[in-house]
Design an enzyme around this catalytic site. Structure first.
Site, short mmCIF file in Angstrom:
data_model
loop_
_atom_site.label_atom_id
_atom_site.label_comp_id
_atom_site.label_asym_id
_atom_site.label_seq_id
_atom_site.Cartn_x
_atom_site.Cartn_y
_atom_site.Cartn_z
N HIS A 305 27.92 -6.10 68.10
CA HIS A 305 29.25 -6.14 67.48
C HIS A 305 29.15 -6.41 65.99
O HIS A 305 28.11 -6.87 65.48
CB HIS A 305 30.14 -7.18 68.16
CG HIS A 305 29.68 -8.59 68.01
ND1 HIS A 305 29.92 -9.35 66.89
CD2 HIS A 305 28.99 -9.40 68.86
CE1 HIS A 305 29.42 -10.55 67.04
NE2 HIS A 305 28.83 -10.62 68.24
N CYS A 323 24.24 -12.47 71.02
CA CYS A 323 24.62 -11.08 70.75
C CYS A 323 23.75 -10.48 69.66
O CYS A 323 23.02 -11.18 68.96
CB CYS A 323 26.09 -11.01 70.34
SG CYS A 323 27.24 -11.32 71.69
#
Length: 422
Positions: A305, A323
């Protein structure tokens, strides 16, 4: 006139069974056995008409409801049973008439009447990841997820109700993960671009173990797009993006810091969100943050992201909660480049991917994957040699170095939120 008169006499001499003229007896009618047994009661609405034929093959199956209306359905490809095109109705009586014939035209017919069970009190919720009129990446495993673990003794019956066809043909195998909450279908290699995949999960009324039954039938037909692969190397902190086997872009990344490391393994993009909220309230390191252009890789909350707050670290250091962080510009470019079903390979991090934490069918070798099938593997799809010792990437978890619980807020094959590590 004499010649013409003789012809009928010659033809008359040729009538009768040709086998009898040469001293051979005509074969007897085929032997036929069908199920369910006459007057069977309280059967699941997924019941099929079983057919066992010796000396012939099934020529016709007619199933009618209490009003005499014919029920749609077809024989399975292996000829073992007739399967309705949708689940039968609850608490109804049906009649099945099956006819089998041999090559000599001799036939035998049997009938049976049976009744289905009342509506079950308990249903297992199912989910099919392939939706109609969509285009997916070449690494998409077809998955069916369940809201509760399926006992091992119920898995074969469920697996028989999962039907896949591909054009062009690329046969594969269904295999269960260790949790029993997800079963995945893949071929030995990735789908060919342009393939059409049609799936039917005919699970309405299918026994799921205990006193639970499947909730509904699900189906979908979709296309496979071009080849897009993402490779992320912790040693270089770089993502390499390949399109149709050509390197098209390198992107600097920042992954999970040592206390919340990113998993290494072969993952598949499962969801794409232009904007979503990560909420880890209740974890040891709680936070709520809105992120842009997020692509889910695991049920446990690992995403690729946009992370403008870590741009200075991207390409140099790992600072995330698990992440893969990229810049706003690169995150938007990835969203326009990738599809659900594209393969993402991450290597060199402190922990390995848990099997079942996402669509992990490619995280093991073919030899290892087919061991998860609850049905015999077709001969042409069996591994050529015994499996070598273990999976390509050994499972990991909190007990042996996997991501901590804070990074796994939704470790379930049936996603309920976009919670993730930032």
């Amino acid at each position: 006139m004499l010649v013409m008169a003789a012809i009928p006499l010659v033809l008359a001499g040729c009538t009768g069974n040709p086998l009898e003229r040469v001293g051979r007896k005509a074969p007897p009618p085929p032997k036929l056995a069908i199920t369910p047994a006459q007057d069977s009661r309280n059967l699941p609405t997924s019941v099929e008409i079983g057919t066992a034929v010796t000396g012939g093959k099934v020529a016709d199956v007619v199933v009618t409801d209490p009003k005499g209306t014919r029920v749609d359905g077809a024989m399975r490809a292996d000829g073992t049973s007739w399967m309705p095109s949708k689940a039968l109705a609850n608490k109804q009586t049906y009649t099945a008439q099956v006819t089998a014939k041999n090559d000599a035209g001799k036939a035998v017919t049997q009938k049976t009447t049976f009744s289905t069970m009342d509506k079950p009190a308990k249903r297992t919720v199912t989910n099919l990841n392939l939706q109609s009129d969509q285009t997916y990446g070449v690494a998409l495993p077809v998955t069916v997820a369940f809201d509760s673990a399926i006992p091992k003794d119920a898995r074969a019956g469920i697996q028989r109700r999962l039907l896949v066809s591909t054009d062009p043909p690329q046969p594969g195998v269904w295999a269960w993960d260790e949790t029993g909450k997800q079963v995945s279908y893949r071929a030995p290699d990735f789908w060919r671009p342009g393939t059409t995949v049609t799936v039917r999960a005919a699970l309405d009324g299918v026994p799921m173990g205990g006193d639970s039954f499947g909730d509904t039938d699900r189906a979908g037909t979709a296309k496979i797009g071009n080849r897009v692969f993402l490779e992320i190397d912790n040693a270089t902190k770089q993502m390499s993006v390949f399109k149709d086997d050509v390197l098209v872009k390198k992107i600097p990344v920042s992954m999970g810091k040592s206390s919340t490391p990113t998993s290494s393994g072969k993952m598949v993009i499962m969801e794409k969100h232009e904007s979503t909220v990560f909420d880890t309230t209740g974890s040891p390191d709680p936070y709520v943050v809105t992120v842009a252009n997020a692509q889910r890789l695991t049920w446990g909350g690992e995403f690729i992201h946009a992370a403008p707050w870590s741009v200075g670290d991207q390409g140099y250091a790992n600072v995330s909660h698990g992440c893969t962080n990229v810049s706003d510009e690169n995150a938007e470019w990835l969203m326009n480049t990738t599809r659900i079903g594209d393969l993402v390979t991450i290597k060199g991090t402190e922990v390995t991917l848990d099997q079942g934490n996402g669509w992990t069918a490619w995280n093991v070798s073919w030899d290892q994957f087919v061991k998860g099938s609850a049905l015999p593997v077709p001969a042409d799809l069996k591994p050529a040699s015994p499996a070598p010792g273990g999976p390509a990437n050994a499972p990991g978890g909190p007990a042996n170095g996997g991501p901590p619980a804070a990074e796994k807020p939704s470790a379930s094959p049936t996603p309920s939120s976009s919670s993730g590590g930032r």
